[in-house]
Design an enzyme around this catalytic site. Structure first.
Site, PDB file in Angstrom:
ATOM      1  N   SER A   1      55.360 -40.493  91.867  1.00  0.00           N
ATOM      2  CA  SER A   1      55.432 -39.297  91.038  1.00  0.00           C
ATOM      3  C   SER A   1      56.336 -39.612  89.839  1.00  0.00           C
ATOM      4  O   SER A   1      56.203 -40.662  89.216  1.00  0.00           O
ATOM      5  CB  SER A   1      55.959 -38.113  91.863  1.00  0.00           C
ATOM      6  OG  SER A   1      56.058 -36.945  91.082  1.00  0.00           O
ATOM      7  N   SER A   2      57.292 -38.755  89.536  1.00  0.00           N
ATOM      8  CA  SER A   2      58.192 -38.945  88.396  1.00  0.00           C
ATOM      9  C   SER A   2      59.309 -37.919  88.488  1.00  0.00           C
ATOM     10  O   SER A   2      59.120 -36.835  89.061  1.00  0.00           O
ATOM     11  CB  SER A   2      57.430 -38.756  87.079  1.00  0.00           C
ATOM     12  OG  SER A   2      58.314 -38.630  85.979  1.00  0.00           O
TER      13      SER A   2
ATOM     14  N   TYR B   1      51.838 -33.921  82.271  1.00  0.00           N
ATOM     15  CA  TYR B   1      52.280 -35.022  83.134  1.00  0.00           C
ATOM     16  C   TYR B   1      53.233 -34.511  84.209  1.00  0.00           C
ATOM     17  O   TYR B   1      53.073 -34.799  85.395  1.00  0.00           O
ATOM     18  CB  TYR B   1      52.958 -36.074  82.257  1.00  0.00           C
ATOM     19  CG  TYR B   1      53.599 -37.230  82.991  1.00  0.00           C
ATOM     20  CD1 TYR B   1      52.820 -38.271  83.484  1.00  0.00           C
ATOM     21  CD2 TYR B   1      54.977 -37.292  83.154  1.00  0.00           C
ATOM     22  CE1 TYR B   1      53.402 -39.351  84.139  1.00  0.00           C
ATOM     23  CE2 TYR B   1      55.577 -38.362  83.803  1.00  0.00           C
ATOM     24  CZ  TYR B   1      54.790 -39.388  84.299  1.00  0.00           C
ATOM     25  OH  TYR B   1      55.374 -40.447  84.936  1.00  0.00           O
TER      26      TYR B   1
ATOM     27  N   LYS C   1      52.513 -34.379  88.230  1.00  0.00           N
ATOM     28  CA  LYS C   1      53.386 -35.134  89.123  1.00  0.00           C
ATOM     29  C   LYS C   1      54.065 -34.219  90.150  1.00  0.00           C
ATOM     30  O   LYS C   1      54.333 -34.638  91.287  1.00  0.00           O
ATOM     31  CB  LYS C   1      54.438 -35.899  88.317  1.00  0.00           C
ATOM     32  CG  LYS C   1      53.876 -37.075  87.518  1.00  0.00           C
ATOM     33  CD  LYS C   1      53.199 -38.110  88.408  1.00  0.00           C
ATOM     34  CE  LYS C   1      52.916 -39.409  87.675  1.00  0.00           C
ATOM     35  NZ  LYS C   1      52.174 -40.386  88.505  1.00  0.00           N
TER      36      LYS C   1
ATOM     37  N   ASN D   1      49.762 -45.420  92.418  1.00  0.00           N
ATOM     38  CA  ASN D   1      50.700 -45.618  91.311  1.00  0.00           C
ATOM     39  C   ASN D   1      50.145 -45.250  89.937  1.00  0.00           C
ATOM     40  O   ASN D   1      50.911 -45.010  89.014  1.00  0.00           O
ATOM     41  CB  ASN D   1      51.149 -47.085  91.283  1.00  0.00           C
ATOM     42  CG  ASN D   1      51.970 -47.405  90.061  1.00  0.00           C
ATOM     43  OD1 ASN D   1      53.097 -46.946  89.925  1.00  0.00           O
ATOM     44  ND2 ASN D   1      51.414 -48.189  89.153  1.00  0.00           N
TER      45      ASN D   1
ATOM     46  N   ASP E   1      38.137 -47.583  87.339  1.00  0.00           N
ATOM     47  CA  ASP E   1      38.588 -46.445  86.544  1.00  0.00           C
ATOM     48  C   ASP E   1      38.991 -45.357  87.532  1.00  0.00           C
ATOM     49  O   ASP E   1      38.143 -44.730  88.172  1.00  0.00           O
ATOM     50  CB  ASP E   1      37.465 -45.952  85.638  1.00  0.00           C
ATOM     51  CG  ASP E   1      37.897 -44.775  84.770  1.00  0.00           C
ATOM     52  OD1 ASP E   1      39.022 -44.259  84.966  1.00  0.00           O
ATOM     53  OD2 ASP E   1      37.101 -44.359  83.909  1.00  0.00           O
TER      54      ASP E   1
END
Length: 251
Positions: free
Chosen positions: A138-139, A152, A156, A91, A64
């Site tokens: 990241s994103s 989120y 990120k 990731n 976890d």
């Protein structure tokens, strides 16, 4: 020019499905011993079998990534199973999509804190190996306003800054730290696969902003990660690369 990771030992946190699985398989195909972690035992076991099929050491353990103690345990177990660590890929995502306490807690605990904790735990092993590479996922939500996914996107964005910080701190130890910012990536059972049927309006709106006319595939992210962890990128550190098919351009 082929990428050869023979003799390298790669740890992928969040490696049982989607982008993480594709990264793990790419590393194994290139010759690396690979360890992955995730929460789901069934997907972990299946992914480990796929990794092992390349003929190198394959290790998998339940973890976890919102729990510091479990991260410390996993990294130590992975290092023992592989005989050390040369490569770390962070990731995992809690994907906190709601702007409330739960959404923020998920994003901070997994997207940010798990990245920090795994990096901290793995760095001594990478240093012992004489250097190596860390890649944080990241994103593109970190690179432009993301009202729909505020926690989120903010978490990120912190990962991007953390990447720069660690690149500066670890360069003298021959450890390179880079970041990938994927766009919308579609795979079976993933967020966008579900959105196609559950929220076609959102899916089509996103699709319409991508110049190539399709969403991305996990393997397209994995190939960039493979380059960054390989000797071909030995003069690249502190960078964030968007892998989005031009999706940000459409914004």
């Amino acid at each position: 020019m082929n990428i050869d990771l023979t003799g390298k030992r790669a740890v992928i946190c969040g490696g049982s499905r989607g982008i993480g699985r594709a990264i793990a398989l790419a590393c194994a195909e290139a010759g690396a011993a690979v360890s992955i972690c995730a929460r789901g035992a069934e997907t972990l076991a299946k992914a480990r079998e796929e990794i092992a099929a390349y003929g190198h050491t394959a290790h998998a353990a339940s973890c976890d990534l919102a729990d510091k103690d479990q991260i410390d345990r996993y990294i130590a177990e992975a290092a023992e199973a592989l005989g050390g660590i040369d490569i770390l890929v962070n990731n995992a995502s809690g994907f906190g999509s709601t702007d409330d306490e739960d959404g923020w807690e998920k994003s901070i605990a997994v997207d940010l804190q798990a990245t920090v904790r795994a990096t901290r735990a793995a760095t001594p092993y990478i240093e012992q190996a004489g250097g190596g590479a860390i890649v944080n996922i990241s994103s593109i939500s970190a690179l432009a306003p993301s009202v729909r996914l505020t926690p989120y996107g903010v978490a990120k964005a912190a990962v991007v800054q953390y990447t720069r910080n660690r690149a500066a701190a670890l360069g003298s130890k021959a450890i390179r730290v880079n970041c990938i910012a994927p766009g919308s990536i579609e795979f079976p059972g993933g967020t966008w696969d579900r959105a196609k049927s559950d929220n076609p309006q959102l899916y089509n709106a996103v699709l319409g902003r991508i110049p190539f006319g399709r969403l991305g595939h996990p393997e397209e992210v994995a190939r960039v990660v493979l380059f960054l962890v390989s000797p071909l990128a030995n003069w690249v550190t502190g960078q964030t690369i968007a892998v989005d098919g031009g999706q940000l351009l459409g914004r």
